[in-house]
Design a protein around this motif. Structure first.
Motif, PDB file in Angstrom:
ATOM      1  N   ALA A  26      -1.012  16.102   7.730  1.00  0.00           N
ATOM      2  CA  ALA A  26      -1.439  15.167   6.682  1.00  0.00           C
ATOM      3  C   ALA A  26      -2.813  14.563   6.961  1.00  0.00           C
ATOM      4  CB  ALA A  26      -0.400  14.054   6.522  1.00  0.00           C
ATOM      5  N   PHE A  27      -3.084  14.247   8.210  1.00  0.00           N
ATOM      6  CA  PHE A  27      -4.292  13.463   8.508  1.00  0.00           C
ATOM      7  C   PHE A  27      -5.314  14.209   9.360  1.00  0.00           C
ATOM      8  CE2 PHE A  27      -0.775  10.360   8.136  1.00  0.00           C
ATOM      9  CZ  PHE A  27      -1.223   9.646   7.036  1.00  0.00           C
ATOM     10  N   GLY A  28      -4.901  15.299  10.018  1.00  0.00           N
ATOM     11  CA  GLY A  28      -5.827  16.056  10.866  1.00  0.00           C
ATOM     12  C   GLY A  28      -6.228  15.283  12.113  1.00  0.00           C
ATOM     13  N   PRO A  80       1.781   5.444  10.672  1.00  0.00           N
ATOM     14  CA  PRO A  80       1.582   6.273   9.502  1.00  0.00           C
ATOM     15  C   PRO A  80       2.894   6.611   8.781  1.00  0.00           C
ATOM     16  CG  PRO A  80       1.192   7.542  11.501  1.00  0.00           C
ATOM     17  CD  PRO A  80       1.456   6.149  11.923  1.00  0.00           C
ATOM     18  N   LEU A  81       2.776   6.642   7.457  1.00  0.00           N
ATOM     19  CA  LEU A  81       3.879   7.089   6.598  1.00  0.00           C
ATOM     20  C   LEU A  81       3.507   8.491   6.135  1.00  0.00           C
ATOM     21  CD1 LEU A  81       6.389   6.611   4.701  1.00  0.00           C
ATOM     22  CD2 LEU A  81       4.743   5.750   3.016  1.00  0.00           C
ATOM     23  N   THR A  82       4.353   9.439   6.427  1.00  0.00           N
ATOM     24  CA  THR A  82       4.036  10.831   6.071  1.00  0.00           C
ATOM     25  C   THR A  82       5.272  11.533   5.532  1.00  0.00           C
ATOM     26  OG1 THR A  82       2.714  10.788   8.101  1.00  0.00           O
ATOM     27  CG2 THR A  82       2.792  12.851   6.920  1.00  0.00           C
ATOM     28  N   VAL A  83       5.076  12.283   4.454  1.00  0.00           N
ATOM     29  CA  VAL A  83       6.164  13.094   3.901  1.00  0.00           C
ATOM     30  C   VAL A  83       5.653  14.538   3.783  1.00  0.00           C
ATOM     31  CG1 VAL A  83       7.605  13.486   1.848  1.00  0.00           C
ATOM     32  CG2 VAL A  83       7.241  11.156   2.692  1.00  0.00           C
ATOM     33  N   ASP A  84       6.479  15.465   4.180  1.00  0.00           N
ATOM     34  CA  ASP A  84       6.163  16.890   4.083  1.00  0.00           C
ATOM     35  C   ASP A  84       5.747  17.213   2.633  1.00  0.00           C
ATOM     36  OD1 ASP A  84       7.608  19.787   5.489  1.00  0.00           O
ATOM     37  OD2 ASP A  84       6.651  19.722   3.519  1.00  0.00           O
ATOM     38  N   PHE A  87       8.158  18.106  -0.050  1.00  0.00           N
ATOM     39  CA  PHE A  87       9.209  17.146  -0.426  1.00  0.00           C
ATOM     40  C   PHE A  87       8.643  15.877  -1.060  1.00  0.00           C
ATOM     41  CE2 PHE A  87      11.163  19.970   2.557  1.00  0.00           C
ATOM     42  CZ  PHE A  87      12.469  20.096   2.111  1.00  0.00           C
ATOM     43  N   ARG A  88       7.359  15.908  -1.426  1.00  0.00           N
ATOM     44  CA  ARG A  88       6.736  14.694  -1.998  1.00  0.00           C
ATOM     45  C   ARG A  88       7.174  14.438  -3.441  1.00  0.00           C
ATOM     46  NH1 ARG A  88       0.723  15.281   0.769  1.00  0.00           N
ATOM     47  NH2 ARG A  88       1.531  15.067   2.887  1.00  0.00           N
ATOM     48  N   SER A  89       6.928  13.215  -3.870  1.00  0.00           N
ATOM     49  CA  SER A  89       7.230  12.750  -5.242  1.00  0.00           C
ATOM     50  C   SER A  89       8.713  12.716  -5.547  1.00  0.00           C
ATOM     51  CB  SER A  89       6.499  13.600  -6.298  1.00  0.00           C
ATOM     52  OG  SER A  89       5.127  13.306  -6.240  1.00  0.00           O
ATOM     53  N   GLY A  90       9.528  12.634  -4.492  1.00  0.00           N
ATOM     54  CA  GLY A  90      10.975  12.524  -4.697  1.00  0.00           C
ATOM     55  C   GLY A  90      11.499  11.170  -4.244  1.00  0.00           C
ATOM     56  N   GLY A  91      10.588  10.250  -3.924  1.00  0.00           N
ATOM     57  CA  GLY A  91      11.012   8.912  -3.527  1.00  0.00           C
ATOM     58  C   GLY A  91      11.247   8.750  -2.032  1.00  0.00           C
ATOM     59  N   ILE A  92      10.953   9.792  -1.243  1.00  0.00           N
ATOM     60  CA  ILE A  92      11.220   9.698   0.204  1.00  0.00           C
ATOM     61  C   ILE A  92      10.307   8.665   0.862  1.00  0.00           C
ATOM     62  CG2 ILE A  92      11.206  10.960   2.400  1.00  0.00           C
ATOM     63  CD1 ILE A  92      12.028  13.471   0.856  1.00  0.00           C
ATOM     64  N   GLY A  93       9.008   8.682   0.471  1.00  0.00           N
ATOM     65  CA  GLY A  93       8.075   7.721   1.057  1.00  0.00           C
ATOM     66  C   GLY A  93       8.510   6.288   0.787  1.00  0.00           C
ATOM     67  N   GLU A  94       8.840   6.012  -0.453  1.00  0.00           N
ATOM     68  CA  GLU A  94       9.256   4.649  -0.810  1.00  0.00           C
ATOM     69  C   GLU A  94      10.560   4.283  -0.103  1.00  0.00           C
ATOM     70  OE1 GLU A  94       9.058   3.823  -4.997  1.00  0.00           O
ATOM     71  OE2 GLU A  94       9.900   1.822  -4.723  1.00  0.00           O
ATOM     72  N   ALA A  95      11.463   5.245   0.021  1.00  0.00           N
ATOM     73  CA  ALA A  95      12.740   4.964   0.700  1.00  0.00           C
ATOM     74  C   ALA A  95      12.509   4.638   2.178  1.00  0.00           C
ATOM     75  CB  ALA A  95      13.668   6.173   0.561  1.00  0.00           C
ATOM     76  N   GLY A 116      -3.752   0.907   3.537  1.00  0.00           N
ATOM     77  CA  GLY A 116      -3.334   1.938   2.585  1.00  0.00           C
ATOM     78  C   GLY A 116      -3.691   1.541   1.163  1.00  0.00           C
ATOM     79  N   ASP A 117      -3.224   2.347   0.235  1.00  0.00           N
ATOM     80  CA  ASP A 117      -3.593   2.152  -1.176  1.00  0.00           C
ATOM     81  C   ASP A 117      -2.639   1.180  -1.870  1.00  0.00           C
ATOM     82  OD1 ASP A 117      -5.735   3.934  -1.064  1.00  0.00           O
ATOM     83  OD2 ASP A 117      -4.376   5.646  -1.310  1.00  0.00           O
ATOM     84  N   MET A 118      -3.242   0.156  -2.473  1.00  0.00           N
ATOM     85  CA  MET A 118      -2.472  -0.822  -3.236  1.00  0.00           C
ATOM     86  C   MET A 118      -1.712  -0.125  -4.382  1.00  0.00           C
ATOM     87  SD  MET A 118      -1.581  -3.881  -3.479  1.00  0.00           S
ATOM     88  CE  MET A 118      -0.793  -4.784  -4.798  1.00  0.00           C
ATOM     89  N   SER A 119      -2.335   0.935  -4.938  1.00  0.00           N
ATOM     90  CA  SER A 119      -1.691   1.620  -6.069  1.00  0.00           C
ATOM     91  C   SER A 119      -0.374   2.275  -5.646  1.00  0.00           C
ATOM     92  CB  SER A 119      -2.627   2.664  -6.667  1.00  0.00           C
ATOM     93  OG  SER A 119      -3.150   3.485  -5.652  1.00  0.00           O
ATOM     94  N   TYR A 120      -0.200   2.522  -4.366  1.00  0.00           N
ATOM     95  CA  TYR A 120       1.074   3.070  -3.882  1.00  0.00           C
ATOM     96  C   TYR A 120       1.987   1.953  -3.351  1.00  0.00           C
ATOM     97  CZ  TYR A 120       4.456   5.959  -1.414  1.00  0.00           C
ATOM     98  OH  TYR A 120       5.630   6.537  -0.983  1.00  0.00           O
ATOM     99  N   TYR A 121       1.443   1.092  -2.488  1.00  0.00           N
ATOM    100  CA  TYR A 121       2.287   0.116  -1.783  1.00  0.00           C
ATOM    101  C   TYR A 121       2.540  -1.158  -2.588  1.00  0.00           C
ATOM    102  CZ  TYR A 121       1.747   3.005   2.397  1.00  0.00           C
ATOM    103  OH  TYR A 121       1.789   4.044   3.299  1.00  0.00           O
ATOM    104  N   GLY A 122       1.771  -1.369  -3.676  1.00  0.00           N
ATOM    105  CA  GLY A 122       1.945  -2.595  -4.456  1.00  0.00           C
ATOM    106  C   GLY A 122       3.370  -2.758  -4.970  1.00  0.00           C
TER     107      GLY A 122
END
Ligand SMILES: CC(C)(COP(=O)(O)OP(=O)(O)OC[C@H]1O[C@@H](n2cnc3c(N)ncnc32)[C@H](O)[C@@H]1OP(=O)(O)O)[C@@H](O)C(=O)NCCC(=O)NCCS
Length: 171
Positions: A26-28, A80-84, A87-95, A116-122
């Protein structure tokens, strides 16, 4: 039949190699130069608050919570929060974030920071730290320095330098 439902569990040392692989993808290698990484250097994450997500035996996501100091107060750094990618966009990160915040609150922690991004974590309860309230350890876009109070008023008690937790400060 194989159970392929999502399971979240606290991170263990046996998960480290798989988590490293996710982070590398994800981040290199540039991830080690990020300011947030400097706060984690030499400090063990709090394993009871850091969760991994599995589908079957496959580790598909991870989140870490590391003790830090914020001015005179202890706090936690999320990530870091990382999802494969598969498997993204299935709510795993938020969970994963929800689970870490819930465990941190139950353990009596008061304040969580992340970069991180407010648009995600807000939507998960984070907001940008007020200007000049926190002095981060290195360069950081102020709009991406976010906080979440687990106890009302916790940020008020945490003005000052954001520092690595000394071993004695670790929870
Ligand atoms: C960020 C990440 C952990 C989200 O994981 P996830 O399991 O896909 O998250 P969720 O399913 O809870 O949310 C997905 C939604 O958030 C959005 N999203 C992801 N990253 C975002 C970001 N940086 N800013 C705004 N929205 C973002 C996705 O587009 C998706 O939207 P959709 O549901 O409309 O498709 C994952 O994309 C990832 O591993 N990214 C690479 C590493 C990273 O950037 N980590 C965050 C560091 S702060």
């Amino acid at each position: 039949m194989v159970d392929l439902s999502l399971v979240l569990s606290p991170q263990t040392p046996a998960d480290l190699a798989a988590i490293e692989k996710l982070d590398e993808r994800a981040f290199g290698p540039g991830r080690f130069a990020r300011s947030a990484y400097r706060l984690r250097e030499g400090v063990e994450p709090d394993h009871a608050l850091s969760f991994v997500a599995r589908v079957g035996t496959l580790l598909v996501g991870a989140n870490r919570m590391t003790p830090i100091c914020c001015g005179p107060s202890p706090a936690l750094l999320l990530g870091p929060l990382t999802v494969d990618p598969a498997f993204r966009s299935g709510g795993i990160g938020e969970a994963l974030v929800g689970k870490s915040l819930e465990a941190a609150r139950a353990a009596g922690h008061k304040l969580v920071l992340l970069v991180g991004d407010m648009s995600y974590y807000g939507k998960m309860g984070f907001a940008p730290a007020p200007p000049d309230w926190l002095a981060f350890i290195g360069p950081v876009d102020p709009a991406r320095l976010l906080y979440c109070e687990l106890v009302e008023g916790a940020l008020e008690q945490a003005k000052g330098k954001v520092r690595r937790a000394a071993r004695a400060d670790a929870f």
